[in-house]
Design an enzyme around this catalytic site. Sequence first.
Site, PDB file in Angstrom:
ATOM      1  N   ASP A 217       1.290  25.931 -23.699  1.00 48.30           N
ATOM      2  CA  ASP A 217       1.433  27.273 -23.148  1.00 48.30           C
ATOM      3  C   ASP A 217       0.105  27.749 -22.558  1.00 48.30           C
ATOM      4  OD1 ASP A 217       3.131  29.755 -22.962  1.00 48.30           O
ATOM      5  OD2 ASP A 217       1.536  30.579 -24.218  1.00 48.30           O
ATOM      6  N   GLU A 268      -4.055   8.174 -30.381  1.00 47.37           N
ATOM      7  CA  GLU A 268      -4.130   7.574 -31.713  1.00 47.37           C
ATOM      8  C   GLU A 268      -2.760   7.077 -32.171  1.00 47.37           C
ATOM      9  OE1 GLU A 268      -5.652  10.575 -34.277  1.00 47.37           O
ATOM     10  OE2 GLU A 268      -7.650  10.622 -33.348  1.00 47.37           O
TER      11      GLU A 268
END
Length: 563
Positions: A217, A268
């Site tokens: 956002d 990751e």
Amino acid sequence: MTDLLAHLDADRVLAPDRDWWRQAAVYQIYPRSFADANGDGIGDLTGITSRIPYLVELGVDAVWLSPFYPSALADGGYDVDDYRDVDPKLGTLADFDEMIAALHAAGIRLIADIVPNHSSNRHEWFREALASPPGSAARERYIFRDGEGPDGTQPPSDWQSIFGGSAWEPVGDGQFYLHLFAPEQPDLNWANREVRDDFLRTIRFWADRGVDGFRVDVAHGLAKDLTAPLRSHAELEATKLAGDGSHPLWDREELDEIYAEWRAVFDEYDPPRIAVAEAWVAPTRRHRYAAPTSLGQAFNFDLLRANFDAGEFQEIVDRNMVFAAETGSSNTWVFSNHDVVRHATRYGLPDDHTVEYDLGKAWLLSGGVTPEVDVERGLRRARAATLFLLGLPGSAYLYQGEELGVPEVPAIPDAARQDPTFFRNAGVEVGRDGCRVPLPWTANAPSFGFGPTDAAHLPQPDWFASYAVSVQEADPGSTLSMYRRALALRHELQAEEKLAWVTLDGPDVLAYQRPSGWIVVTNFGTAPAELPPPLTDREIVHSSEPAPPTPGVVPPETTIWLR
């Protein structure tokens, strides 16, 4: 959940795929208005889980879940009290885990909304800041400044909030805090290392729970230049028009470093988590968000802002195909979301009426004037535009209810409204509540099947009955049936992320061919369009018009798919 999983299609079980997002159909759920399991009038996570078979039958690849965090709902959940929990009104973390497990079992991924520009004023950090003195470490997590004027009672600048009124709120000790949106949404200080590290923990928290990606956002608003003296509102407006990244509050270069850290966390995981930026910036400025070293994808609102016009649509597609090639990202096509007037209504507005868009705002009503909406034409154009969009290479972002052809609900009593824009601009802006009304599932049921009772947090009009899922499922010409067939066929279209324009006579007809050989033809005009002989031999596999079109003729304001 066992009974639910028994109804799901085992063939849709998720496979590890690093590129799943590139041409995904993503369905946005505004959780408070999707499905209410407990009858309190507010949609919840259990309600979403119960409707997963509907999402499977619709044919979407992923769900984008708007904020579900604890919130006072000062701005529809985009005022977050705790970034690592679920609002008790919507459920629990256990409910979230069950929902995401069921989605994954159905072959549907989950993109979670994350709100990094501002927290809620009820967030523990902000409460600590208010209880701490000026200059304290607690206040450094936000943006506090001393007041101006002889007695320090004037705001630090004349900046205006996106939602109207001053962007500065006094706290009673001579200081003000910055809120670019509602006063209940204090802006975080992204120059503060503690803020950055905490959001990295939040990303890992949800990724560890199985979240496949994030919708970011106000992605263009985190970094700010607050060097004194602060520039005036007029200077900010002039800089915004430049669109060159020089604005002190939006789209700054410092964002590159912030999102590079996020990308390192995304990578990751296997497959890497993805992200899409909500960045209301000039098209030429979206590169920093869509780069593979950054968030990887950025919303393209160009079609959303365009008129129903062949020339505009072609120029937008051409420009964004170049953008995708330059960034290595994929395009993101969208017509509706929780911030804008539904496109079935926009396309039914008089030709001389415009809808204002600015940093995520789109208002149907201006100055208290209600324009006449041609509902039938709006839906006809919306269906045609949607089939045009669903044939394009790239990802398609769909907003809950658009598959039903639901129009905007403009007639909401003032006492029932919730959008802060309405309250801060009463009589000028009606706000976004009209696209957030709870969905109609069953025509002859309490709250139209939204929940087991009549309760609905925004009032549903009586005419919702004709748009209910129960009505449309039985109609092969319904908008829902059109979406379902389009999404099922769409997978056959998606080979390479390329297209080639097909030259046809007339300025109102637009056609493109995908590498699969499929051709999408849209007639934007008000008169039937005849196709040349090479195309008349092709099979019409789908049409935006409920009735099968005459071979070789594209009806007005209609899209057909040819194979």
